[in-house]
Design an enzyme around this catalytic site. Structure first.
Site, PDB file in Angstrom:
ATOM      1  N   TYR A 101       5.810   5.544  -1.270  1.00 44.49           N
ATOM      2  CA  TYR A 101       5.281   4.354  -0.600  1.00 44.49           C
ATOM      3  C   TYR A 101       4.431   4.791   0.583  1.00 44.49           C
ATOM      4  CZ  TYR A 101       5.133   0.259   2.426  1.00 44.49           C
ATOM      5  OH  TYR A 101       4.697  -0.772   3.218  1.00 44.49           O
ATOM      6  N   GLU A 189      -1.540  -1.178   1.648  1.00 44.13           N
ATOM      7  CA  GLU A 189      -0.239  -0.691   1.177  1.00 44.13           C
ATOM      8  C   GLU A 189      -0.376  -0.156  -0.254  1.00 44.13           C
ATOM      9  OE1 GLU A 189       3.880  -2.865   1.684  1.00 44.13           O
ATOM     10  OE2 GLU A 189       3.064  -3.354  -0.276  1.00 44.13           O
TER      11      GLU A 189
END
Ligand code: GDP
Ligand code: MN
Length: 400
Positions: A101, A189
């Protein structure tokens, strides 16, 4: 503005962030064409602005045209947490060794940028934050200095990414930060950022929120905006250049100036009504602008009464009144109008409205009285038999 995944990936690609080859499809046939073009196996991905598409069945691997047909057919039209899938992104499938992530956002309270990296990717990051906060490496970045290679290196080390992924991840982070800053984003993101078996680090998903305040220097964003799925009322308002926000009540609101429009919502709430929208027509209350505003309000089938609240300044009250009368000729309104007109030339304006006064066009001297009448009409109580109750001091104070 939140981008769809495919738009986010297009944006990433401009900054050199590795993404998979792919294409959009709005029909099953187009999905097959795109799959043939990018080469099997492919991933068929629902394009909706909500996370957790994978779990909802909106992301499927397909190894052949038949499989693409089957998945595309099932995903198109599917509703994922209230968002209906109208478009697919078909991309060449990647082999995944690890899922990570990575994100950059603005930490308003710290007045700094915040970078986050985790070796626990591919799952809901809020869940990781709740269950295992240690698994997320965080680093504040001073926007004046920007992200250094050392910062990026610190993040991948602290997150404990696999050795083989580190160089690639540092490179992606530097590019992602450039995308965040130079691309004027509020959020970028990548979840998951993957490590492939052959050692490449690659963005498999993209979540990008553009900072609308910077839209003036990004004419290219218009293309993204055109594909956004808007509330039909907001779409119409945008076409007319009006500042409109749809709400779910039954009292349509038109005011001049954002502050007055907000107070109008408050007063309608205060007297027990529910605003159908926020609409600021700004400085020009001409017949054309008023007609446009009324048309937008009229397109909202929930609206039972329309409250026009204008404080004349540069725009004079008589112009406003003429604008309303003219707009009523142009637009066949379903709901009655209640007007409160004050400020420059308000007397002349009211005199004009008086000539047209009817149960479809009612004038009231104060904001609270007008709000009461509009709310009563929306609730199906006739305005003619209605005598506004004495205006409470507090309410009146708030209205001025
Ligand atoms: P989200 O569920 O909305 O976040 O959608 P993602 O794009 O993140 O996809 C969800 C999951 O699908 C990923 O975490 C992967 O596990 C899987 N996935 C997506 N693309 C691929 C791919 O190209 N290959 C493989 N093997 N899995 C993929
Ligand atoms: Mn994802």
């Amino acid at each position: 503005m939140d981008l769809f995944e495919y738009q986010g990936k297009q944006y990433f690609a401009r900054f050199g962030i590795p993404v998979s080859a792919g294409g959009i499809a709005d029909t099953v046939d187009e999905a097959v064409q795109q799959a043939e073009r990018v080469g099997y196996p492919v991933v068929v991905k629902a394009q909706v602005q909500v996370g957790g598409r994978g779990k909802a069945g909106g992301i499927k691997l397909a190894a052949s045209a038949d499989e693409v047909r089957e998945h595309a057919g099932r995903i198109l039209g599917m509703s994922i947490r209230g968002h209906v899938v109208r478009r697919l992104w078909i991309e060449h499938a990647s082999e995944i060794e690890r899922e990570y992530y990575a994100s950059f956002t603005l930490d308003r309270s710290a007045r700094l940028h915040l970078g986050m990296v985790s070796a626990k990717g591919g799952m809901d990051i809020e869940q990781v934050a709740a269950e295992d906060p240690q698994a997320i490496a965080r680093r504040h970045i001073n926007p004046v200095d920007g992200l250094s290679t050392d910062d990026a290196r610190w993040l991948v080390d602290a997150a404990g990414l696999d050795e083989r992924a580190k160089d690639g991840a540092v490179e992606v982070l530097l590019k992602l930060y450039r995308c965040f800053v130079e691309g004027d984003c509020d959020l970028v993101e990548i979840n998951p950022l993957i490590l492939t078996p052959d050692g490449r680090v690659h963005a498999l998903d993209a979540k990008v929120t553009l900072d609308d305040n910077a839209a003036f220097r990004h004419p290219e964003w218009e293309e993204f905006r055109a594909a956004q799925v808007l509330d039909p009322r907001e779409q119409l308002a945008r076409e007319k250049g009006l500042q409109y926000v749809g709400l779910d009540g039954d009292v349509g609101i038109i005011a001049n100036g954002a502050g007055l429009a907000m107070s109008t919502l408050d007063v309608v709430n205060q007297v027990g009504g529910r605003p159908a929208n926020f609409l600021d027509i700004g400085g020009g209350a001409s017949a054309a602008v008023m007609a446009g505003a009324l048309e937008v309000i009229n397109s909202d089938e929930q609206v039972r009464a329309i409250f026009i609240n204008i404080f004349g300044g540069i725009t004079r009250g008589d112009e406003v009144a003429n604008g309303i009368v003219e707009a009523m000729r142009r637009v066949a309104l379903r709901a009655p109008i209640v007007v409160r007109l004050d400020g420059t030339n308000a007397e002349q304006g009211r005199a004009i409205l008086k000539q047209y006064e009817s149960d479809r066009l009612i004038s009231r001297p104060t904001m609270v009285e007008a709000a009461r009448t509009a709310v009563a009409l929306a609730k199906g109580v006739g305005a003619s038999g209605e005598h506004p109750a004495p205006v409470a001091e507090a309410a009146e104070g708030a209205a001025r």
